[in-house]
Design an enzyme around this catalytic site. Structure first.
Site, PDB file in Angstrom:
ATOM      1  N   HIS A  76       0.889  -1.322   0.012  1.00 53.85           N
ATOM      2  CA  HIS A  76       0.050  -0.072   0.086  1.00 53.85           C
ATOM      3  C   HIS A  76       0.833   1.092  -0.076  1.00 53.85           C
ATOM      4  CE1 HIS A  76      -2.320   3.209   1.920  1.00 53.85           C
ATOM      5  NE2 HIS A  76      -3.422   2.402   1.431  1.00 53.85           N
TER       6      HIS A  76
ATOM      7  N   VAL B 257       1.434   4.091   1.752  1.00 51.02           N
ATOM      8  CA  VAL B 257       2.090   4.529   2.954  1.00 51.02           C
ATOM      9  C   VAL B 257       3.061   3.449   3.461  1.00 51.02           C
ATOM     10  CG1 VAL B 257       0.253   5.962   3.938  1.00 51.02           C
ATOM     11  CG2 VAL B 257       0.463   3.399   4.846  1.00 51.02           C
ATOM     12  N   LYS B 258       3.052   2.212   2.842  1.00 51.31           N
ATOM     13  CA  LYS B 258       4.004   1.184   3.491  1.00 51.31           C
ATOM     14  C   LYS B 258       5.535   1.285   2.798  1.00 51.31           C
ATOM     15  CE  LYS B 258       0.806  -0.626   5.699  1.00 51.31           C
ATOM     16  NZ  LYS B 258       0.079  -1.803   5.452  1.00 51.31           N
ATOM     17  N   VAL B 259       6.568   0.520   2.973  1.00 51.22           N
ATOM     18  CA  VAL B 259       7.883   0.854   2.857  1.00 51.22           C
ATOM     19  C   VAL B 259       8.182   1.079   1.224  1.00 51.22           C
ATOM     20  CG1 VAL B 259      10.357   0.326   3.193  1.00 51.22           C
ATOM     21  CG2 VAL B 259       8.732  -0.335   5.006  1.00 51.22           C
TER      22      VAL B 259
END
Ligand SMILES: *Cc1c(COP(=O)(O)O)cnc(C)c1O
Length: 385
Positions: free
Chosen positions: A184, A186-188
């Protein structure tokens, strides 16, 4: 002089460059928009990075958790231990198999599952443990593996926060029996929406590949290369496929993983330095035997801060800082209380920590000057009338 920031600083955001765009455009001009060569390429690169034999791409972290529960054979009535503080998706994956989530309390300093409380959650029906690398810091995998082995059940890692992290110098992805990731924004790293599992168990990888494609024994590209139209549906599955468009973006993002994590680490160190002399504000504890992927920078607004977490949250939002709270203990969501009958008081540490936690902005393109600005806003929030 008070600085004025024209735009809200979010708590997290993706980082996309021209290479990423070019990789996606290449796929858009190719013959395969889905089930094509980019899928296996992403899987093989991710398996390398994660130190696992196999990776299977899926179209969300939630699909990855669902596939993981199916692969390790969670059936109706089976109990699965899960930490109280995580994204609801972790526990929902158990429910999607008609399993029973058993919430374990967390360690107050790290917000990771408290290994000392797992034994009390074990019953003859326990079939797996899911641990969550909260905020990007890996769990105590040595201890967790020992507990799982002792009870002869698989350890599933929800590593949706921790791609790029490591435990005793071993990368996240090969530390549990099966590991799940989310891509997603916002993930790394991101694929828009997307996710994956990694595992050393070839049967589980095969099961996840079939699960993501309606339980069919051959996918479109396999039928294409075998010159056959035949397929058989051998199990009940879903359409959980990640497109080649997403996989190409993921591959390009993966080459930048360590740069992203390094940048997050630098920003997190600056937060630690600046927050050291802010009374009542306590960042989560860092364990020295592991390295975090720094998905989130979470502080506790302690009782001696002079303000509650909700007051600090409201004051900072007013100043344009997109602070957030990760997460309400899962069983306190209405569905878990009203439909499933969970009650307040089940995990007292998680409930107390929930009242204190605040996620400050952290993402690779955040500037050191932004970190200073956020901490200034935090101090102003604490000193506001
Ligand atoms: C993001 C996340 C998920 C779900 O991932 P999606 O890709 O949004 O479906 C699951 N668990 C945790 C801990 C997460 O942060």
């Amino acid at each position: 002089m008070t600085e004025v920031k024209p735009q809200c600083i979010p708590y997290g955001r993706h980082q996309i460059d021209d290479e990423d765009v070019a990789a996606v455009v290449d796929v858009l001009r190719s013959d395969w928009l889905t089930t094509g060569p980019a899928v296996r390429k992403l899987e093989s690169h991710l398996a390398d990075v994660a130190g696992a034999d196999e990776a299977v791409a899926l179209n969300s972290g939630s699909a990855a958790l669902h596939a993981a529960m199916a692969a390790c054979g969670i059936d109706p009535g089976d109990e699965v231990i899960v930490p109280a503080i995580t994204f609801a998706s972790t526990a929902n994956a158990i429910l999607h198999r008609a399993g029973v989530p058993v919430f374990a309390d967390i360690d107050a300093d790290t917000l990771l599952i408290d290994c000392n409380r797992i034994d009390a959650c074990i019953t003859p029906k326990t079939r797996a443990i899911i641990c969550v690398d909260y905020a990007g810091q890996p769990c105590d995998y040595r201890e967790l593996q020992e507990i799982a082995k002792h009870h002869n059940i698989p350890l599933v890692a929800d590593a949706c926060h921790s791609l790029g992290g490591s435990y005793n110098d071993q990368p996240v992805g090969g530390l549990a029996d099966i590991t799940t990731f989310s891509f997603h924004p916002v993930k790394v790293i991101t694929t828009g929406e997307g996710g994956a599992i990694t595992t050393n168990n070839g049967d589980w990888a095969r099961s996840a590949r079939s699960f993501r494609n309606h339980g069919l024994n051959l996918d479109h590209s396999e039928r294409h290369s075998q010159q056959t139209y035949h397929y058989d549906m051998v199990d009940l599955g879903f359409n959980y496929r990640l497109s080649d468009i997403g996989c190409a973006l993921g591959l390009s993002q993966l080459t930048k993983l360590s740069a992203f994590v390094d940048q997050r680490r630098i920003l997190a160190s600056e937060y630690h330095r600046l927050l050291a002399d802010v009374p009542g504000i306590e960042p989560l504890a860092r364990r020295t035997d592991r390295s975090s992927a720094w998905h989130l920078f979470v502080v506790r607004v302690q009782n001696d801060a002079g303000k509650t977490r909700d007051q600090v949250f409201a004051e900072m939002r007013k100043q344009g800082i997109g602070v957030n709270v990760h997460y309400l203990p899962v069983y306190l969501h209405q569905y878990y209380r009203q439909t499933l009958g969970f009650k307040k008081g089940l995990c007292p540490v998680a409930e107390a920590m929930y009242e204190q936690i605040l996620s400050l902005p952290l993402f690779p393109s955040l500037q050191l000057s932004d970190v200073h600005y956020v901490v200034d806003c935090l101090k102003r929030a604490l000193n506001s009338k």
